[in-house]
Each structure stands twice: as C-alpha cells, then as structure tokens.
Design a protein around this motif. Structure first.
Motif, PDB file in Angstrom:
ATOM      1  N   GLU A  40      -2.700   4.049  -3.625  1.00  0.00           N
ATOM      2  CA  GLU A  40      -2.960   3.017  -4.484  1.00  0.00           C
ATOM      3  C   GLU A  40      -2.271   1.491  -3.838  1.00  0.00           C
ATOM      4  N   SER A  41      -2.601   0.554  -4.229  1.00  0.00           N
ATOM      5  CA  SER A  41      -1.788  -0.642  -3.685  1.00  0.00           C
ATOM      6  C   SER A  41      -1.861  -1.793  -4.879  1.00  0.00           C
ATOM      7  N   GLU A  42      -0.969  -2.464  -4.778  1.00  0.00           N
ATOM      8  CA  GLU A  42      -0.635  -3.676  -5.751  1.00  0.00           C
ATOM      9  C   GLU A  42       0.069  -5.073  -5.061  1.00  0.00           C
ATOM     10  N   HIS A  50       0.813  -1.130   0.187  1.00  0.00           N
ATOM     11  CA  HIS A  50       0.133   0.021   0.050  1.00  0.00           C
ATOM     12  C   HIS A  50       0.807   1.295  -0.053  1.00  0.00           C
TER      13      HIS A  50
END
Length: 386
Positions: A134-136, A129
């Motif tokens: 945004e996060s991935e 995070h």
C-alpha cells in the motif's frame, strides 16, 4: 496538515502528540509488532522531564522510574568525583518508550507492524510506500526511526553515511543486586577500559556496561567478560558481589554494541524532517538521547506553528536551534569514552580535542515554554443573566 511519523519511540511519540495538539492530522507507524517493553537502562534528565510534563506524561514516567541520587566516578578504590543528579529519573528503556507511546495514542493513531519501504516526492506532497504494497500521500513525513533510520536513508543520505564510529565497543550485562542496596550509580575507570554501573528501578538488579577500545570489526562479548570482571574487582568491596556474575555470564545474558553517532550535515529534505536519533544519535552512553529527541520535537512543532505553510523554513530554524546542543553533546560523549579507553598519546590527544570542541560548542537547547495538555471543558450550571 496530514503528517506521518515513522517510529514509535520517545521522539516520534512526543512530536506526534505535540503536532496533533496543534491541529494536524497525525499518524504513527512502526515496523515492530507491538509497543516496546523491558530493555536496558535509560536516563531522563531535568530537561527531558520538563518536556514530558508539557505533554501530560509526567505521572506515567514517574510511576515507572526512580530518582538517580548520585553517580560516583572512581579509579580503583579512589573516588575522583561525585556527580549530583537532582531531578534525573532512570528506568528500563522499553518500558518508558512503551508508556509514552500509549500516552500519545490517546490522541494519535498508532499502527504497529507497518514497515516503510519507500518515499516518493510528488506535486501533491510526499508519498509513503509500505511493505504490504500500500501507499499513501502526506504533506509531511517525520523520520523518528532511530540510528538505522529508513527515512534518513531514503531521503537525506545521498553521497555518504553520517554514521560516526570510533572503535569503542560496549558490553552490556545485567547482574542481580545493587551497590550497597541503594540507587547509587557509578562510573569506573581502568586501563583502556571503563564501566557504568546503574541499578534498575523495577527489581533488585544492576546494569554493568563496560566500554573497550577494540578498533573496528566484530568482537566476541564472552571473551571480554574477564576484563569487565577484573575492572569491577579493582574498584573494591562495593562491587565484589557483581564480579563472579559478570565473569560467568552466558551469551544470552550479554549484549555487544558499537559506539555510534549520527553526525548528519542535514536533518531534512523536501517535505521530510528527521528528529531524535534518526537525525543526531548521541549514543546510549550519553544519557542525552531522550533530551535531544523530546526537545527537538518541541522545537520543530513550535517552528511549524510559526510558518505552517513553510515546512522547509521551519525545518531550517529547528536545525539551527538544536544543532549547537547536539554538537556539544556528541563531542562530549565521544571525548569522555575515548579518553577513558585511550591507548597511547595520539588517542589521548584526539579525545582531548573532542572534549575541547565540546567545551567551545556548549550551549543548552532552548526548550519551548508551552503546555500540550488538553484543557478541560468548563462544567457546571451556567450563570444567570442579569
């Protein structure tokens, strides 16, 4: 494997380059807005230079650095020892960090101004995070984000902090000129104080780094300048040109730091691995930080090649191979600084105990013998078939 490297320093850039060479999808993020530059002095030993050569960055590092010919150790005007440092290179830390990052960026995408704020373990891997919301998800996150590592804090530090401090404080001052106009460096010993005097390579300037035994808490660097200047004055005429520059330095010309090491019991968590200072900061005084970060990255990359489906197993073997070197380097560095600045018998005995532990633990890190330089495609006219 999809890998996120957090930290665009020497360790992060090095391991990212190696893992990309092995076919992984690697990305590097760093909270700073642009590549590093400038800064104080850093030393690359022969082992660090060997790994730099393996990743094809030897020319880059050599252009920004110069050999460190000798280091003299003195108490007053008496020279106690002369240390030969054949194969060592020194330069400004930020310049070398930025150069290695730019070299790695020829193969790996770098994102500056990207701050990691959280790590979440999921069935699909590990989710990062970021401050922008945004996060991935990644298969592996590598924490190479230094002494105050966010990755370590979010994943490995559970019950207690692995930060080790011994009450020593370091005063950094840049002064014009060099010792006798050469690249000679020196270690000066005094009464509960010691100094390292290292010339810079890119200009006629020298770093005077003085260590004091002050105990815990915060201290005013300007109040320590007279003691640093007195130590230089006691070392004789070679250092006389530096004395007044140190004594009259103003606050924006100095920096105060605490001696600090990371003595973490564990360097990994599920789908997370720490490298470099994030795992085992030895302290900038050691001159072994680049060594540990680059060699550690090379060892982990090698272990991951052995068992690409077993990150935890690769992390355990990496830790087992590198920890003896780290333990020895940490005890040696702490012992030397503590002995040079000791006050009273108990402190001297504590320093001697650390030095003894270093001697018993001494073991060089085994550097993997591998080249990460891309092979050039074969060109020219094809041979005629007979």
């Amino acid at each position: 494997m999809k890998i996120l490297v957090v930290g665009a320093g020497i360790a992060g850039s090095g391991v990212a380059y190696m893992l990309a060479h092995d076919g992984h999808e690697v990305r590097v993020v760093d909270a700073v807005d642009e590549p590093y530059s400038g800064g104080y002095q850093i030393l690359f030993d022969r082992t660090a230079m060997r790994v730099v050569d393996q990743i094809g960055a030897l020319n880059v590092v050599s252009e920004l650095s110069t050999p460190t010919a000798t280091i003299t150790v003195a108490r007053g005007e008496k020279i106690l020892a002369t240390i030969r440092t054949e194969g060592y290179r020194s330069a400004r830390r930020g310049d070398l960090v930025g150069a290695i990052a730019r070299h790695a960026a020829t193969r790996v995408p770098f994102e500056y101004g990207r701050e990691l704020t959280g790590i979440e373990h999921t069935l699909a891997g590990v989710r990062a995070h970021f401050a922008d919301g945004e996060s991935e998800t990644f298969d592996l996150i590598i924490g190479a984000d230094g002494l105050n590592s966010t990755v370590r804090r979010l994943t490995v530090e559970v019950d207690r902090s692995p930060l080790y401090e011994n009450g020593r404080h370091n005063l950094w001052v840049n002064v014009p000129g060099r010792v006798a106009g050469t690249t000679e460096a020196a270690i000066l010993l005094g009464d509960r104080v010691g100094a390292q005097v290292f010339p810079y390579t890119d200009r006629d300037e020298t770093l005077v780094l003085t260590s004091f035994n002050l105990g815990h808490g915060r201290h005013d660097g300007t109040a320590l300048l007279p003691r640093a200047a007195d130590l230089l004055a006691s070392a004789g005429p070679r250092f006389a040109p530096f004395v007044e520059h140190v004594r009259s330095a103003v606050p924006d010309q100095i920096r105060m730091t605490k001696f600090a090491q990371i003595r973490a019991s564990q360097w990994h968590a599920p789908n997370v691995v720490l490298v470099g200072d994030a795992a085992h900061c030895i302290d900038p005084l050691s001159g072994a930080g680049a060594h540990g970060g680059l060699v550690g990255g090379a060892i982990f990359a090698e272990e991951l090649r052995r068992t690409p489906a077993d990150i935890a197993g690769a992390a355990r073997r990496y830790t087992r191979r590198l920890r003896p070197f780290v333990r020895s380097a940490q005890l040696l560095t702490a012992g030397i600084v503590q002995r040079a600045t000791a006050h009273g018998i108990p402190q001297r005995l504590s320093a001697d105990f650390s030095l003894l532990g270093a001697a018993l633990a001494t073991r060089p890190a085994d550097v993997p013998q591998r080249s990460y330089i891309p092979r050039r495609p074969v060109t020219g006219r094809p041979r005629r078939q007979r």
